[in-house]
Write an enzyme that holds these catalytic residues in place. Structure first.
Site, PDB file in Angstrom:
ATOM      1  CB  CYS A  31     -42.405  -1.215  22.535  1.00 15.83           C
ATOM      2  SG  CYS A  31     -41.101  -2.133  23.336  1.00 15.83           S
TER       3      CYS A  31
ATOM      4  CB  CYS B 267     -39.327   0.187  26.656  1.00 15.25           C
ATOM      5  SG  CYS B 267     -38.438  -0.344  25.198  1.00 15.25           S
TER       6      CYS B 267
ATOM      7  CB  CYS C 210     -14.190  32.333  42.049  1.00 14.42           C
ATOM      8  SG  CYS C 210     -13.833  33.807  42.980  1.00 14.42           S
TER       9      CYS C 210
ATOM     10  CG  ASP D 156      -6.826  10.041   3.678  1.00 11.16           C
ATOM     11  OD1 ASP D 156      -6.324   8.939   3.411  1.00 11.16           O
ATOM     12  OD2 ASP D 156      -7.922  10.421   3.243  1.00 11.16           O
TER      13      ASP D 156
ATOM     14  CG  ASP E  19     -13.921  12.732   4.629  1.00 11.73           C
ATOM     15  OD1 ASP E  19     -14.696  12.777   5.586  1.00 11.73           O
ATOM     16  OD2 ASP E  19     -14.266  12.872   3.453  1.00 11.73           O
TER      17      ASP E  19
ATOM     18  CG  ASP F 130     -10.010   9.438   6.673  1.00  9.19           C
ATOM     19  OD1 ASP F 130     -10.135   8.291   6.204  1.00  9.19           O
ATOM     20  OD2 ASP F 130      -9.572  10.397   6.024  1.00  9.19           O
TER      21      ASP F 130
END
Lengths: 911, 89
Positions: A3, A6, A74, A508, A773, A777
């Protein structure tokens, strides 16, 4: 910035900096124009000021393909040259992949400047393309490099061999065979000079380019070695009395063979460098080029990258699936092994997902495109593996530190060696019949300077740290590529290292060990005697006695189907997997569910709903206890079910519940309750409208995956402690853990507490891998030393975790550990080779054996040894190509006993 | 929230190469003077020491050149960043 506020904030901040005369921010463009006095303020300060107030100044990124880099030094040279450029914020150089990644502020420095800076250092540089086009370009550039080094070889080796024959023409067995004119010094000069200035030119040019920037690299080692040998030879040819050993010490063959061996090393390196990334190239080759799509009712063939989302594509037997999608019509078996590592063809029906790049085996089908271009699973996997290959493992830090200071160290050593042999060694041990190792060459005319210089040059040549720099990245590249072949995606070299070091694997339960597909197993209605009303206050102690004279208290309080109907109706609007299983179970049995009038989920505990005007509570002991429902009468049933690995949910209903479906027995109970005389103070039943009674238990269970038990056994075989984490109560958790062979369980852990449990295990001093998951998780995966997201399927980009297992197979956890360990073993072997080589070769070149053998290592032999070390590291790394994790070699897993899924009604259970 | 890179910077940035290549007082020149001076000193020291021994002129001069060259290679990348760092402070 969102906005005008900002905008003002950024402008004000910038104007507040010393030296900033004007700052104008354009909101829509997201840009800030600044007029400033560079003597007072710089770009980094402005960046910092903007970051401090909560905004971000995004950096641009460029990936470059840089050819001609030799590992070890290098990377440091390029890093040192690029970092001082204005706007360059981060540089990552990977010699193994020939890539340089630069994060930069695009208003301060252009890609052209970055490329020019690298080019000035003597490297070939081009922008790394994406996908197959990038791979083609890379392949072409690699071919060019190989061709260039081959041409150098074709010049260097014939000339080098002729020079060597000429040098040793007077020695047996060449005497009389080699034309004598070849041993003439001017001829040797004429043969060696084009060799040094041709194929050898690259070393001088590159080292000079480095020196101009105040940087040293191993080209300098070569240039010093070749230059010194050549210069001595020239001086001894044209000024034989200068004291450098005269005509018998013209080291033309040293200079010539030095160039030949180094060029051979470069050629072999160029030849084998690309092969360690074979896996990724294989993946790239999978990307289909053409697609058959149905547009306006017509089947037309178009380039695969022109397929759009929602296009209907047609795939015939033997063809590749062009993009990702969902089958709408047809049936087939698809070979997905190249993407997921699944060796057996996967059957596909309408509604199933297909992955771009996989091969259709049997039938034809049509599918709707869901992901195209860079969004396809294959493109994401390629990107992920490429990203992983540009990262550095912590173990590489040691190699980098050593290699980084190596060149200077070697020059310092060469200086010390020169001084030692000049002032001490030559006087003490020099013998007239001094020979170069493995040559008949005698150095009797060599004076103190020539002798000390020869040893000093040999030290320079033999000490090249190429192998040290190559050891880790080459192995990491091979390892991450190998992982990708089996559907195991390591997100970086650090993930490989972390995975190889884990001591504990936390699995799990739901979705990892089990299929995550719950199904209804038991419906246990309470007996009449159990289903007494339970006011929140004191309960009547004499009810049972009273009841015993009334109706049959061993009869069920409600019928099994009514209990299930009530429970399912209450869960109808819940999205919890347990709820889905109950609802599904009820529907399968043809029960008509009621629409709940109200529904309230109690996270982690259960639900409360109003069905047909009555409160229904469904959940665990804690929920019942909180609502004053005594679960005691059915405690033994619940324990029995949990002991079988099932999840038992208590069901309670309001006292006034007497709906049409309630059994007569329940009605009788209701009548009995209602007929109870008004209680006396302190002992009677209060029929409060919100009082609840326990009416039964509903149990559901998940099914173990076929490979879970074997995976746990494999993990244990790898010496890992296996722990199961779950939200289930201890009894259920231990029952399931027992079925798969897990000894330690962490039960009753809420999803948000999993990370804390991982932290607690880490607090015990253990390195933990968390498998779960990738979405639910995520905090625990992030907390773990190695987070493994399992069963991500094809949407790998969204996954968190250090390792992504594409397939939903817990056996891949063991495979990931094996691949990581094999990779780290390779890293250690390579480092051992490299450091071992330098540790053994440097003292040898410095002349430690000379006092006992009167022999010294020749510069050309030093060059051969140096080339061999890099080559051996590369060859050792290529062994990874044939590697197969033992879990992938093992017999197909035996089918484990699935959890019991028989649904028994109360009547059946009690009959 | 994010912002695009700041595009306008009128006048040279203090980071620009032009500014870094300043005459005489630049860190690069000072460093060059230092490492060349030290390397020359090392070469001359070597030469001086050999005068006390029984060495040929070729050994003395050749050795001094070799010492100078190696010292340059060692000191160049060591002194340059060190001076730059000191000048920054």
């Amino acid at each position: 910035m969102t906005c005008a506020a900002c905008v003002r904030k950024v402008e004000k901040t910038l104007r507040g900096l010393p030296g900033v005369q004007q700052a104008t921010v354009n909101l829509s463009a997201g840009k800030a124009g600044v007029v400033y006095d560079p003597s007072h303020v710089a770009l980094p300060q402005m960046e910092q000021a903007i970051t401090d107030i909560g905004y971000e100044v995004p950096l641009a990124r460029i990936d470059l393909l840089v050819l001609g880099m030799t590992p070890g030094h290098c990377d440091l040279i390029i890093d040192k040259a690029l970092r001082p450029l204005p706007g360059v914020r981060n540089v990552v150089v990977n010699c193994a992949t020939d890539t340089v990644r630069v994060d930069y502020l695009d208003v301060a420095v252009s890609p052209a400047t970055i490329k020019k800076t690298i080019r000035e250092l003597g490297y070939e540089v081009s922008e790394k393309g994406e996908g197959e086009a990038g791979a083609d370009r890379e392949r072409e550039l690699r071919k060019q490099e190989i061709r260039r080094q081959l041409v150098n070889m074709l010049i260097a080796w014939p000339l080098g061999l002729i020079v060597m024959l000429g040098t040793f023409a007077e020695y047996e067995p060449l005497k009389g065979i080699v034309p004598s004119f070849l041993s003439e010094k001017p001829v040797l000069f004429a043969l060696t000079t084009p060799l040094v200035l041709g194929p050898g030119r690259q070393f001088f040019v590159n080292s000079w380019n480095g020196l101009r920037h105040g940087l040293t690299d191993m080209n300098l080692l070569y240039a010093t070695g070749i230059g010194a040998a050549y210069l001595i030879a020239v001086i001894n040819t044209f000024f034989p009395d200068a004291g450098f050993g005269g005509e018998k010490a013209t080291f033309y063959e040293a200079a010539a063979l030095l160039v030949a061996f180094i060029v051979l090393g470069r050629y072999l390196e160029a030849l084998t460098r690309g092969r360690t990334s074979e896996a990724i190239r294989k993946l790239m080759r999978l990307q289909p080029k053409r697609a058959l799509v149905v547009r306006d009712g017509q089947e037309i063939e178009i380039p695969a990258d022109e397929v759009e989302i929602d296009d209907i594509c047609l795939v015939r037997p033997g063809e590749s699936v062009p993009v990702d999608g969902v089958i709408v019509d047809g049936y087939s078996a698809v070979n997905e092994s190249m993407v997921t590592g699944e060796s057996m063809p996967v059957e596909k029906r309408p509604g199933d997902e297909v992955i771009g790049g996989t091969i259709n085996k049997t039938g034809a089908f049509r599918f709707r495109a869901t992901r195209v271009g860079v969004e396809t699973a294959l493109a994401q996997i390629i990107k992920l593996v490429e990203e992983a290959q540009t990262t550095k493992a912590p173990i590489q830090a040691l190699a980098d530190r050593v290699a980084g200071h190596f060149i200077l160290g070697v020059h310092a050593l060469a200086l010390a060696v020169f001084l030692f042999w000049f002032f001490v060694g030559h006087g003490l041990w020099f013998e007239a019949d001094t020979k170069l190792i493995l040559t008949p060459y005698s150095l009797e005319d060599l004076e103190v300077f020539g002798f000390a210089l020869l040893i000093s040059v040999t030290v320079l040549v033999i000490s090249c740290p190429c192998a040290v720099g190559l050891a880790t990245p080459a192995a990491m590249m091979a390892g991450t590529g190998k992982g990708a072949e089996y559907g195991i995606l390591f997100k970086g070299a650090d993930a490989v290292e972390a995975t190889s070091k884990v001591q504990v694997v936390v699995l799990d339960k739901t979705g990892t060990l089990t299929k995550g597909e719950l199904s209804l197993t038991d419906v246990v209605p309470a007996r009449l005697a159990d289903a007494v009303p339970v006011p929140r206050t004191d309960r009547p102690s004499g009810l049972s006695a009273n009841a015993s004279t009334g109706p049959d208290h061993t009869a069920p309080a409600v019928s099994g189907s009514e209990l299930l109907r009530l429970a399912a109706s209450a869960e109808k609007n819940s999205e919890h997997p347990l709820a889905a299983a109950v609802v599904q179970g009820a529907r399968e049995r043809g029960l008509d569910l009621s629409e709940p009038e109200s529904f309230d989920s109690v996270p982690g505990h259960g639900v409360e709903a109003k069905i047909e005007g009555e409160t229904v509570l469904l959940g665990n002991r804690k929920l019942m206890s909180e609502r004053g429902v005594d679960t005691g009468p059915l405690a033994k049933d619940a324990e029995r079910l949990e002991g079988e690995g099932k999840t038992a949910m208590f069901v309670a209903a309001g006292l006034s519940y007497n709906g049409g479906s309630v059994s007569q027995a329940a009605e009788r109970l209701d009548g009995e309750i209602n007929s109870q005389p008004a209680p006396d103070a302190g002992q009677g039943i209060t029929t409060q409208p919100d009082s609840l009674r326990l009416i039964g238990i509903i149990a559901v269970a998940d099914t173990l995956k076929e490979t879970s038990a074997r995976a746990v056994a494999e993990l244990k075989r790898l010496g890992l402690e296996v722990v199961m984490i779950t939200g289930d109560n201890r009894r259920t958790a231990e029952a399931i853990a027992g079925q798969v062979g897990i000894d330690r369980v962490l039960p009753e852990i809420l999803p948000q507490d999993k990370a804390a449990e991982v932290r607690r295990l880490q607090g015990e001093g253990k390195r933990v891998a968390m498998v779960g998951d990738g979405v639910n998780d995520a905090p625990a995966l992030a907390q773990a030393n190695a987070g493994m997201a399992i069963g991500s399927g094809t949407d790998v980009a969204k996954e968190t975790g250090d390792v992504i297992l594409i397939r939903d197979d817990v056996l891949d956890v063991a495979a990931a550990v094996q691949v990581a360990r094999a990779t780290m073993r390779l890293v250690r072997q390579n480092l051992l080779w490299a450091f071992g080589y330098n540790s053994a070769a440097i003292p040898l070149a410095a002349g430690v054996l000379y006092p006992f053998t009167a022999q010294i290592v020749s510069p050309e032999l030093a060059a051969l040894l140096m080339a061999t070390s890099s080559f051996s590291v590369t060859m050792n790394t290529l062994r990874m190509r044939g590697y197969k994790p033992s879990v992938k070699r093992g017999p197909p897993p035996a089918k484990p006993e699935p959890a019991r899924r028989d649904v028994r009604t109360a009547v059946e259970a009690r009959s | 929230m994010s912002a695009q890179p700041m595009p306008v910077a009128r006048g040279p940035s203090p980071e620009t190469p032009q500014r870094r290549t300043m005459p005489l007082s630049s860190p690069a020149l000072l460093a060059a003077a230092m490492y060349t001076g030290l390397s020359l000193a090392a070469g001359l020291l070597f030469f001086a020491v050999t005068l006390a021994g029984d060495y040929s002129w070729v050994a003395r001069i050749g050795g001094a050149i070799w010492i100078f060259a190696l010292c340059m290679i060692i000191l160049m990348p060591t002194i340059t960043p060190w001076i730059r760092e000191r000048m920054k402070r």
